[in-house]
Design an enzyme around this catalytic site. Structure first.
Site, PDB file in Angstrom:
ATOM      1  N   GLY A 151       1.555  -1.191  -0.593  1.00 16.75           N
ATOM      2  CA  GLY A 151      -0.350   0.210  -0.154  1.00 16.75           C
ATOM      3  C   GLY A 151       0.692   1.317   0.145  1.00 16.75           C
ATOM      4  CB  VAL A 210      -1.091  -0.835   8.855  1.00 15.75           C
ATOM      5  CG1 VAL A 210      -2.263   0.531   9.163  1.00 15.75           C
ATOM      6  CG2 VAL A 210       0.396  -0.404  10.064  1.00 15.75           C
ATOM      7  N   GLY A 211      -2.758  -2.923   8.266  1.00 15.67           N
ATOM      8  CA  GLY A 211      -4.147  -2.961   7.303  1.00 15.67           C
ATOM      9  C   GLY A 211      -5.260  -3.623   8.256  1.00 15.67           C
ATOM     10  CG  ASP A 253      -6.301   1.957  18.418  1.00 18.48           C
ATOM     11  OD1 ASP A 253      -6.857   2.585  17.937  1.00 18.48           O
ATOM     12  OD2 ASP A 253      -5.846   1.413  18.280  1.00 18.48           O
ATOM     13  CG  HIS A 297      -6.947  -1.141  15.491  1.00 12.44           C
ATOM     14  ND1 HIS A 297      -7.065  -0.120  15.648  1.00 12.44           N
ATOM     15  CD2 HIS A 297      -7.761  -0.423  13.513  1.00 12.44           C
ATOM     16  CE1 HIS A 297      -6.824   0.880  15.447  1.00 12.44           C
ATOM     17  NE2 HIS A 297      -7.423   0.723  14.086  1.00 12.44           N
TER      18      HIS A 297
HETATM   19  P1  NAX Z   1      -4.973   4.263   1.011  1.00 14.77           P
HETATM   20  O1  NAX Z   1      -6.836   3.950   0.278  1.00 14.77           O
HETATM   21  O2  NAX Z   1      -4.982   5.747   1.006  1.00 14.77           O
HETATM   22  O3  NAX Z   1      -4.305   3.538   1.001  1.00 14.77           O
HETATM   23  C1  NAX Z   1      -4.245   2.044   0.395  1.00 14.77           C
HETATM   24  C2  NAX Z   1      -3.132   1.648  -0.161  1.00 14.77           C
HETATM   25  O4  NAX Z   1      -3.272   0.374  -0.190  1.00 14.77           O
HETATM   26  C3  NAX Z   1      -3.893   1.333  -1.679  1.00 14.77           C
HETATM   27  O5  NAX Z   1      -2.757   2.351  -2.595  1.00 14.77           O
HETATM   28  C4  NAX Z   1      -3.823   0.992  -2.909  1.00 14.77           C
HETATM   29  O6  NAX Z   1      -3.821   0.857  -3.971  1.00 14.77           O
HETATM   30  C5  NAX Z   1      -2.963  -0.505  -1.585  1.00 14.77           C
HETATM   31  N1  NAX Z   1      -3.365  -1.640  -1.539  1.00 14.77           N
HETATM   32  C6  NAX Z   1      -4.497  -2.087  -1.227  1.00 14.77           C
HETATM   33  N2  NAX Z   1      -4.507  -3.367  -1.581  1.00 14.77           N
HETATM   34  C7  NAX Z   1      -3.350  -3.909  -1.309  1.00 14.77           C
HETATM   35  C8  NAX Z   1      -2.874  -5.430  -2.180  1.00 14.77           C
HETATM   36  N3  NAX Z   1      -3.412  -6.181  -1.850  1.00 14.77           N
HETATM   37  N4  NAX Z   1      -1.881  -5.021  -1.659  1.00 14.77           N
HETATM   38  C9  NAX Z   1      -0.749  -3.890  -2.183  1.00 14.77           C
HETATM   39  N5  NAX Z   1      -1.413  -2.904  -2.119  1.00 14.77           N
HETATM   40  C10 NAX Z   1      -2.596  -2.852  -1.619  1.00 14.77           C
HETATM   41  O7  NAX Z   1      -5.396   3.470   2.604  1.00 14.77           O
HETATM   42  P2  NAX Z   1      -4.237   3.728   4.454  1.00 14.77           P
HETATM   43  O8  NAX Z   1      -5.227   5.397   4.370  1.00 14.77           O
HETATM   44  O9  NAX Z   1      -2.743   4.415   3.016  1.00 14.77           O
HETATM   45  O10 NAX Z   1      -4.629   3.205   4.960  1.00 14.77           O
HETATM   46  C11 NAX Z   1      -4.461   1.980   4.682  1.00 14.77           C
HETATM   47  C12 NAX Z   1      -4.814   1.358   5.823  1.00 14.77           C
HETATM   48  O11 NAX Z   1      -4.501   1.113   7.439  1.00 14.77           O
HETATM   49  C13 NAX Z   1      -6.193   1.267   5.873  1.00 14.77           C
HETATM   50  O12 NAX Z   1      -6.731  -0.511   5.716  1.00 14.77           O
HETATM   51  C14 NAX Z   1      -7.228   1.889   7.027  1.00 14.77           C
HETATM   52  O13 NAX Z   1      -8.316   0.429   7.599  1.00 14.77           O
HETATM   53  C15 NAX Z   1      -6.038   1.344   7.751  1.00 14.77           C
HETATM   54  N6  NAX Z   1      -5.659   1.690   9.188  1.00 14.77           N
HETATM   55  C16 NAX Z   1      -5.024   0.859  10.036  1.00 14.77           C
HETATM   56  C17 NAX Z   1      -4.685   1.870  11.485  1.00 14.77           C
HETATM   57  C18 NAX Z   1      -4.237   1.173  12.591  1.00 14.77           C
HETATM   58  O14 NAX Z   1      -4.636   1.538  13.659  1.00 14.77           O
HETATM   59  N7  NAX Z   1      -4.242  -0.050  12.559  1.00 14.77           N
HETATM   60  C19 NAX Z   1      -5.318   3.356  11.529  1.00 14.77           C
HETATM   61  C20 NAX Z   1      -5.000   4.352  10.166  1.00 14.77           C
HETATM   62  C21 NAX Z   1      -5.881   3.740   9.315  1.00 14.77           C
HETATM   63  O15 NAX Z   1      -7.126   3.210   8.732  1.00 14.77           O
END
Ligand code: NAX
Length: 332
Positions: A12, A132-133, A162, A191
């Protein structure tokens, strides 16, 4: 002589967290000012994502970071995770309008099957994986099960954002500044909106949370809800989800796993449960973690858990068990 470079895979990488994270890794904030890094940036094999990634790569080049020894940009998982020492799994599909949490879990789960297998086959066996995702605990569980050649303790999911949010709320409410006055803040469980930010074992200027803040109603309701709902509040205010605070928390997460935890403190990391604090073995649940500074860590033992805390922790752990049931066929 400078240490060998650390090869870090980031999925990502063209997303908003990636954009805030990569310059900080390249400038030494994750692995230290003397450790060179090689970045393996992984994105989806679609034109828009790969084009955005090229742009991020150009900016990394233009940053002229002395510690950045090489840059790989790819959508191929074997290349992306090849020989990596750390895998930061940031990319996943965002929750769409009207999507239930279980739908998100089912949508994103398969991504972590493929990434887990690729890490198993192509990364160093000592590779450490931070997810993180979202839903990050369950995604980490899936990756861990699909990478059986790596030690289970190498997998973690991020609850540090958090913890940092909870610290900020406690610091403001108690008027205890700077924020380093607040220590020992544990996030327990998932989370998600069921997480329990533990104000009872937190210390504010050395005092337990209930002593430092004489407002049980705020602690038991307002504080917990604010921390649980902070991500949603940021989306409402900003129009997009937390980005630089999430990147900053991921820096903290890795630093806290790789450097010795200061005496008398601990940090929140979701790791594979060994049964501590009644959390069923094998779940990826958030605990207070102590790192030894030599690469190892342990779950801090002996924290008192009140009846109030027990009920909150049990509810979050029950949610983790339910999530595991939804994706059980992905656990191999
Ligand atoms: P974005 O949508 O800005 O970026 C995600 C990126 O991941 C995109 O560029 C997309 O093309 C890429 N992607 C999607 N599937 C992929 C795969 N299979 N392989 C490689 N790349 C892939 O999201 P962003 O704001 O950067 O957030 C990323 C993730 O963090 C989300 O799942 C979000 O829910 C999660 N978070 C987790 C947090 C935590 O505390 N654990 C907090 C922040 C965030 O909400």
């Amino acid at each position: 002589m400078s240490p060998a470079p650390v090869r870090v895979a980031v999925t990502g990488a063209a997303g908003q967290i990636g954009y805030a994270l990569l310059p900080r890794i390249a400038s030494g904030q994750m692995f230290g000012p003397d450790t060179p890094v090689i970045l393996n940036l992984i994105e989806l094999p679609i034109e828009a994502a790969m084009s955005a990634l090229q742009g991020v790569g150009m900016e990394l080049e233009d940053g002229a970071y002395p510690l950045l020894h090489d840059l790989v940009m790819t959508s191929d998982l074997a290349e992306g995770f090849g020989d990596c020492d750390w895998a930061l799994l940031v990319g996943s599909k965002p929750r769409g309008p009207g999507m239930e949490r279980n739908d998100l879990i089912k949508e994103n789960g398969p991504i972590f099957v493929g990434q887990g297998k690729a890490i198993n086959d192509h990364a160093h066996k000592s590779c450490r994986v931070a997810v993180v995702g979202n839903p990050c605990n369950t995604n980490a569980l899936i990756a861990m099960h699909n990478a059986p050649d790596l030690p289970r303790e190498n997998f973690s999911a991020m609850t540090r954002l958090d913890e940092n949010r909870a610290k900020a709320q406690l610091s403001c409410k108690a008027q205890a500044f700077p924020i380093t006055a607040v220590t020992n803040v544990t996030i327990w469980g998932n989370h998600s909106a069921t997480q329990f930010p533990d104000f009872e074992n937190a210390r504010i200027q050395g005092k337990p949370g209930r002593e430092a803040i004489d407002d049980p109603e705020w602690l038991e309701n307002g504080f917990i809800k604010t921390v649980q709902q902070r991500g949603a509040a940021i989306i409402k205010a900003r129009g997009s989800s937390s980005a630089f605070s999430a990147a900053s928390a991921l820096i903290d997460h890795v630093v806290s796993l790789t450097t010795k935890t200061p005496d008398g403190d601990s940090h929140s990391v979701a790791v594979c449960s060994d049964g501590s604090y009644g959390v069923p073995e094998g779940l990826i649940s958030s605990f207070p973690i102590l790192a030894d500074g030599a690469g190892g860590y342990s779950i801090r033992q002996g924290l008192p858990i009140s009846d109030f805390a027990r009920a909150k922790i049990d509810a979050s752990v029950a949610e983790l068990q339910a999530e595991r049931d939804v994706i059980k066929e992905l656990l191999g």
